[in-house]
Design a protein around this motif. Structure first.
Motif: not given
Lengths: 326, 127
Positions: A102-106, A109-114, A284-287
């Motif tokens: 969901d964070a990716g859709h927005h 980057k910070k939230k996706v990482t977390f 994917i996390f490191f990407n």
């Protein structure tokens, strides 16, 4: 490429010959292809388990009596709590994965990482829990004997109604049998470690303790294991051929041999899926960290590994039901 | 890349959400409740549910139905099948339901048959 397609679409969004089928990208569709075929693999395993169970419907081990451990609670009978906890851990890591998608859709980057980090932690905790579960299963707790006919006899105290471990009643006798190792005997022969007690020690101990009875594999109509009377037990104990402690691929102290085989195979295969899921998630996390998807303009890759991750969760829901509940 | 709008309701519109995140937490809540019911039933094992229906205990039917409900919400909300085209939903779900139901039917009937043969035949359970 056809010229009739409106120019607002990017060329890489298109398949040869037109728009995306089902409005899903190539990668996502292929992930669904994989998931459908993998779901069939898992259902093949689970249905094979069901087949063996229906074949031995009146003597299959009862999961509540097998999986009774909980970390830091030694000797406490805690059926199911631990697998329930594992289920929650996996569902929760599924939730953090959807939140990452969901964070990716927005494009956050910070939230996706977390959230990806949380997902990885959840997956790792689950794999660790499974290793702990395997360890308990392989080591066993009470021990049992196996007869010539391949049946497992467990021991119970007829007054307290509690299971009794072999080490609590077996009479120690002088032994002349030691483990055959290559360095001790002929160079090409060796064997796995011997049980702690010999059959004779168990039988002598059983005879001298009047409270002990045999708990058979057989189930009554209510689904409880059938216990033998003391006299019958004394007769049946003669048939003991092996001492069984814990579980391996040949025999296990819980009952039917196939039970342990299916346990190792199905939870092992699922655990391997979780492990590979964690590894893919780490990649994917490191990407995400180095900004690959930020530059690409979308986080669809997170969505694709998300699909796989949820699938692993979905399979666990079924394994949980058919191995631990039903 | 354009992303599709999420359908922000579950239970056929009975429970509506303001945002996708809220929906995710709502689904988690529902899945947790179902799991807790399953575990509670598994520990308590009420006698009344031990009766058999179609050669399976009632409690096991409840477990299987609850599992399928859980599977539905994981696939529909976590795997976003709710937001996909109905053609994609159908090609995934119908394929799986058809093949798995077939496999289950054929193998369980066969397992039951082998049980009968061993039970009624002259094969000794223990020797």
């Amino acid at each position: 490429m056809s010229t009739s397609i409106s120019s607002s679409l990017q060329e890489e969004d298109l398949w040869e010959g037109g728009n995306k089928p089902f409005k899903a990208s190539y990668g996502k569709l292929m992930m669904w292809f994989f998931i459908v075929s993998d779901a069939l693999t898992f259902s093949g395993f689970l249905v094979a388990y069901g087949f063996s169970r229906f074949k031995n419907i009146d003597s299959w081990p009862i999961a509540d009596e097998v999986f009774t451990h909980f970390p830091f609670l030694h000797g406490v009978d805690a059926p199911m709590y631990y697998v329930a906890l594992m289920t929650f851990i996996l569902i929760f890591s599924s939730v953090t994965m959807v939140l990452a998608v969901d964070a990716g859709h927005h494009m956050d980057k910070k939230k996706v990482t977390f959230y990806m980090a949380l997902t990885i932690v959840g997956g790792a905790v689950f794999v660790g829990s499974q290793a702990w579960e395997w360890n308990n299963f392989i080591r066993g707790e009470y021990g049992a004997v196996e007869t010539r006919g391949g049946q497992i006899y467990q021991f119970e105290n007829q007054i307290t109604g509690k299971r009794v471990a072999l080490r609590d009643f077996s009479m120690s006798q002088p032994k002349d049998r030691t483990q055959n190792l290559r360095k001790k005997g002929i160079w090409f022969t060796s064997e796995s470690s011997l049980p702690t007690f010999t059959v004779d020690e168990v039988i002598t101990g059983f005879r001298s303790n009047n409270d002990l009875i045999i708990k058979t594999e057989k189930l009554d109509e209510k689904g409880h294991k059938i216990r033998l009377s003391r006299e019958e037990s004394l007769k049946k104990i003669q048939q003991a051929k092996y001492v069984v402690e814990g579980a391996n691929l040949i025999r296990n102290e819980y009952g039917n041999r196939l039970f342990a085989d299916f346990f190792f195979f199905i939870t092992g295969f699922h655990g391997f899926h979780v492990l590979s899921g964690v590894i893919i998630n780490i990649i994917i996390f490191f990407n995400v960290l180095i900004g690959t998807y930020e530059r690409r303009g979308h986080y669809e890759m997170v969505e694709k590994v998300g699909l796989y991750w949820h699938f692993v969760d979905l399979v666990w829901v079924f394994v949980f039901t058919f191995f631990y509940l039903v | 890349m354009e992303h599709k709008a999420h359908k922000l309701e579950i239970f056929r519109g009975l429970w509506k959400f303001k945002s996708n995140q809220q929906k995710i937490w709502g689904v988690l809540f529902f899945l947790s409740v179902v799991t807790i019911i399953e575990v509670a039933l598994g520990i308590l094992k009420p006698e009344i549910l031990m009766n058999t229906f179609l050669s399976t205990k009632l409690i096991n039917w409840i477990f299987i139905i609850l599992t399928l409900i859980k599977a539905y919400y994981i696939a529909w909300d976590f795997m976003h099948l709710r937001d996909e085209k109905s053609g994609l939903q159908a090609s995934i779900v119908i394929t799986l339901i058809f093949l798995i139901a077939y496999l289950v039917f054929i193998l369980l009937v066969e397992g039951n048959y082998i049980y009968d043969v061993l039970y009624e035949g002259f094969v000794s359970w223990n020797f």
